[in-house]
Scaffold this motif. Sequence first.
Motif, PDB file in Angstrom:
ATOM      1  N   LEU A   7       4.178   4.785   7.950  1.00  0.00           N
ATOM      2  CA  LEU A   7       3.821   5.161   6.588  1.00  0.00           C
ATOM      3  C   LEU A   7       4.652   6.376   6.181  1.00  0.00           C
ATOM      4  N   ILE A   8       5.419   6.218   5.102  1.00  0.00           N
ATOM      5  CA  ILE A   8       6.364   7.243   4.675  1.00  0.00           C
ATOM      6  C   ILE A   8       5.754   8.147   3.608  1.00  0.00           C
ATOM      7  N   ALA A  60      -2.151   1.733  -9.224  1.00  0.00           N
ATOM      8  CA  ALA A  60      -3.386   2.109  -8.529  1.00  0.00           C
ATOM      9  C   ALA A  60      -3.134   3.141  -7.431  1.00  0.00           C
ATOM     10  N   PHE A  61      -1.942   3.124  -6.836  1.00  0.00           N
ATOM     11  CA  PHE A  61      -1.649   4.063  -5.750  1.00  0.00           C
ATOM     12  C   PHE A  61      -1.531   5.498  -6.260  1.00  0.00           C
ATOM     13  N   ASP A  62      -1.203   5.667  -7.524  1.00  0.00           N
ATOM     14  CA  ASP A  62      -1.107   7.002  -8.113  1.00  0.00           C
ATOM     15  C   ASP A  62      -2.377   7.398  -8.860  1.00  0.00           C
ATOM     16  N   GLU A  63      -3.114   6.404  -9.350  1.00  0.00           N
ATOM     17  CA  GLU A  63      -4.281   6.687 -10.180  1.00  0.00           C
ATOM     18  C   GLU A  63      -5.546   6.978  -9.374  1.00  0.00           C
ATOM     19  N   PHE A  64      -5.572   6.474  -8.126  1.00  0.00           N
ATOM     20  CA  PHE A  64      -6.783   6.611  -7.317  1.00  0.00           C
ATOM     21  C   PHE A  64      -6.472   7.304  -5.994  1.00  0.00           C
ATOM     22  N   LEU A  65      -7.528   7.721  -5.308  1.00  0.00           N
ATOM     23  CA  LEU A  65      -7.342   8.370  -4.016  1.00  0.00           C
ATOM     24  C   LEU A  65      -6.917   7.350  -2.963  1.00  0.00           C
ATOM     25  N   VAL A  66      -7.264   7.537  -1.715  1.00  0.00           N
ATOM     26  CA  VAL A  66      -6.634   6.790  -0.622  1.00  0.00           C
ATOM     27  C   VAL A  66      -7.049   5.321  -0.511  1.00  0.00           C
ATOM     28  N   GLY A  67      -8.109   4.907  -1.207  1.00  0.00           N
ATOM     29  CA  GLY A  67      -8.611   3.541  -1.064  1.00  0.00           C
ATOM     30  C   GLY A  67      -7.569   2.449  -1.231  1.00  0.00           C
ATOM     31  N   PRO A  68      -6.812   2.422  -2.336  1.00  0.00           N
ATOM     32  CA  PRO A  68      -5.801   1.374  -2.517  1.00  0.00           C
ATOM     33  C   PRO A  68      -4.725   1.373  -1.433  1.00  0.00           C
ATOM     34  N   LYS A  69      -4.258   2.551  -1.032  1.00  0.00           N
ATOM     35  CA  LYS A  69      -3.232   2.604   0.011  1.00  0.00           C
ATOM     36  C   LYS A  69      -3.759   2.062   1.331  1.00  0.00           C
ATOM     37  N   ALA A  70      -5.000   2.404   1.661  1.00  0.00           N
ATOM     38  CA  ALA A  70      -5.589   1.926   2.911  1.00  0.00           C
ATOM     39  C   ALA A  70      -5.736   0.412   2.901  1.00  0.00           C
ATOM     40  N   GLU A  71      -6.159  -0.148   1.785  1.00  0.00           N
ATOM     41  CA  GLU A  71      -6.312  -1.605   1.702  1.00  0.00           C
ATOM     42  C   GLU A  71      -4.961  -2.299   1.815  1.00  0.00           C
ATOM     43  N   ALA A  72      -3.951  -1.772   1.123  1.00  0.00           N
ATOM     44  CA  ALA A  72      -2.621  -2.384   1.168  1.00  0.00           C
ATOM     45  C   ALA A  72      -2.042  -2.342   2.580  1.00  0.00           C
ATOM     46  N   LEU A  73      -2.164  -1.192   3.241  1.00  0.00           N
ATOM     47  CA  LEU A  73      -1.616  -1.061   4.591  1.00  0.00           C
ATOM     48  C   LEU A  73      -2.376  -1.946   5.569  1.00  0.00           C
ATOM     49  N   ALA A 169      -0.287  -6.184  -2.878  1.00  0.00           N
ATOM     50  CA  ALA A 169      -1.572  -6.189  -2.173  1.00  0.00           C
ATOM     51  C   ALA A 169      -2.684  -6.489  -3.163  1.00  0.00           C
ATOM     52  N   ASP A 170      -3.757  -7.090  -2.652  1.00  0.00           N
ATOM     53  CA  ASP A 170      -4.947  -7.336  -3.471  1.00  0.00           C
ATOM     54  C   ASP A 170      -5.873  -6.135  -3.317  1.00  0.00           C
ATOM     55  N   ILE A 171      -5.944  -5.328  -4.348  1.00  0.00           N
ATOM     56  CA  ILE A 171      -6.758  -4.111  -4.296  1.00  0.00           C
ATOM     57  C   ILE A 171      -8.127  -4.385  -4.903  1.00  0.00           C
TER      58      ILE A 171
END
Length: 315
Positions: A7-8, A60-73, A169-171
Amino acid sequence: MTEVLVLIDAPDGKVTKPSLELLTIARRIGEPSAVVFGNADTDTLKEYGAEKIYTYEDAAFDEFLVGPKAEALAQLVADKSPAAVLVGASTEGKEISARVALKTESGWISDAVDVQADGGSITTTQSVFAGNFTVKAAVTQGAPVITVKPNSTAPEAAPAAGAVESVTADISDAAKTAKITSSKPKEASGRPELTEAAIVVSGGRGTGGDFTEVESFADSLGAAVGASRAAVDSGWYPHSFQVGQTGKTVSPQLYVANGISGAIQHRAGMQTSKTIVAVNKDDEAPIFELVDFGVVGDLKAVLPQATEEIKKRKG
């Protein structure tokens, strides 16, 4: 070789030094694949060994906290079945990685200072219980999800293909419940980020509230400035610079503690530093039990001399 997802972290597109360290570590255990949310300098990722670069473009990755990134990863882990997932041990990195481990039913290891291939498994090294013990650990289920402390290795260039692949990803709606309403850029100090710096110079109660000598010495070395809990609790330095168990954990190549007694709370935040130097008037201060080099003296006399000598040698 099995790919290793990395994760970069790339604020404003510039890849951070800890991310380059992760790519270097990933090469020990597999084939590095960079995971980028937003923009990142792909040339830099290629230069430091990324065979693949997975990029996500979603507001969504900029608008919300870590939830979307965690789901995508987590979805990428399920799709690619990597040998491991490496994430920087930042506050955000730890939360994302822990969520990914839970979603993928994988083992999670936090704050590793080394990661190595060990036969058919991956073994990490950690400093635990306030730095009093060094342990080795391995995950027994799923793809190991590992957060790695900054400065755990030196970034090494190893040019690779860097094939860019755009992924989606499906967020879920559940991941979009914590929205970012505003953000403010950190004010530039001209010094390195504390947790990423190769050299950290810290001050404590012995400064008497005046960090002038500490800051001047740090600037002569191109170092970050840190502070003990006693100093920040006294209002002498901002809490964001606190090094310790309840502050930030650093692991630089060189740590210089000035006027810091060396209580266990502080030691827990800097004990994995490669070389430790202390300046303290009290020759029985606990910090001297830990250091590689110690100077018994008043920091207000010692540091100006050291600063002047460093400037001379720099020419």
